[in-house]
Design a protein around this motif. Structure first.
Motif: not given
Length: 248
Positions: A131-156
């Motif tokens: 994907s070229k761009s990804i929209a995340l909420s600042v709420g619980p879903s966004g916090v969770y997905l940010s953590g998931l991306f870290q877990k997957w090793g693709i956050a950076d």
């Protein structure tokens, strides 16, 4: 907004029963997370019509609710994440906490866009990397997905693509400001201009419970308690499920 027809009699019957035990009709002030807005806007008017109470609602982000109530703001009823309601209970800001709904995280794209593969965690990972761009909420879903991306090793790798919003992710997608977006299912299903793809797959889904609590300094505690009882009753289940959520 109009009530759904099926089950409407049950809703009105319950509201009438609640009215008998509530205080005189008056104003009930509510501070609520946007995540429960879809079922709430069907249920609250039914309660108003039968009890003759006036329900005034402020829609606030989940994190901001905690901070505002901790900071001394007073309303009659607070609706937020179960963890937030529990925190406010422990601080003595609320006198009760009742589970209202459960919601998973949903995925959407702009209307007309190609439907990407989100059938599993691995499929979603590949979709996000492409994907070229990804929209995340600042709420619980966004916090969770940010953590998931870290877990997957693709956050950076994803960081330059991510656009966070405190508003409706569906609106961000509808404007074309992001290719794919995530938010609570109930916050995506009714948005125009987007295609709701479905919830996250079971292997990566996160369920958030939303609860209500009567403020310890509520001006209308009886009315708030009656409204909360109505919103969490079995008769409210249809409106909750219609919004893509499950009763709490």
């Amino acid at each position: 907004m109009g009530m759904v027809q099926t089950g409407a009699v049950a809703l009105f019957s319950l509201a009438a029963l609640l009215a008998a035990g509530a205080s005189e009709a008056g104003e009930i002030t509510v501070m609520s997370t946007v995540a429960v807005r879809e079922p709430y806007v069907e249920l609250a008017p039914a309660f108003e019509r039968v009890t003759e109470n006036k329900v005034t609602t402020m829609w606030v982000g989940a994190g901001a609710i905690i901070e505002r109530i901790k900071g001394g703001e007073i309303v009659d009823l607070v609706i937020g994440t179960a963890s937030g309601i529990d925190e406010l209970n422990k601080l003595g800001r609320l006198v009760s906490g009742v589970a209202m709904t459960k919601s998973g995280v949903g995925v959407a794209v702009r209307s007309g866009a190609t439907r990407p593969d989100i059938s599993s965690g691995e499929a979603l990972k590949r979709t996000l990397l492409a994907s070229k761009s990804i929209a995340l909420s600042v709420g619980p879903s966004g916090v969770y997905l940010s953590g998931l991306f870290q877990k997957w090793g693709i956050a950076d790798e994803l960081k330059p693509k991510i656009k966070q919003s405190g508003g409706q992710i569906g609106d961000v997608l509808a404007r074309g400001d992001a290719e794919i977006g995530f938010q609570q299912v109930s916050e995506l299903v009714a948005v125009k201009g987007i295609t709701y793809l479905g919830p996250l797959s079971d292997d990566i889904q996160m369920i958030t419970v939303f609860s209500g609590g009567v403020h310890s300094q509520a001006k209308n505690p009886a009315g708030a308690a009656a409204l909360l009882k109505f919103l969490t009753s079995p008769d409210a289940a249809q409106a909750i499920r219609k919004a893509g959520m499950e009763p709490g």
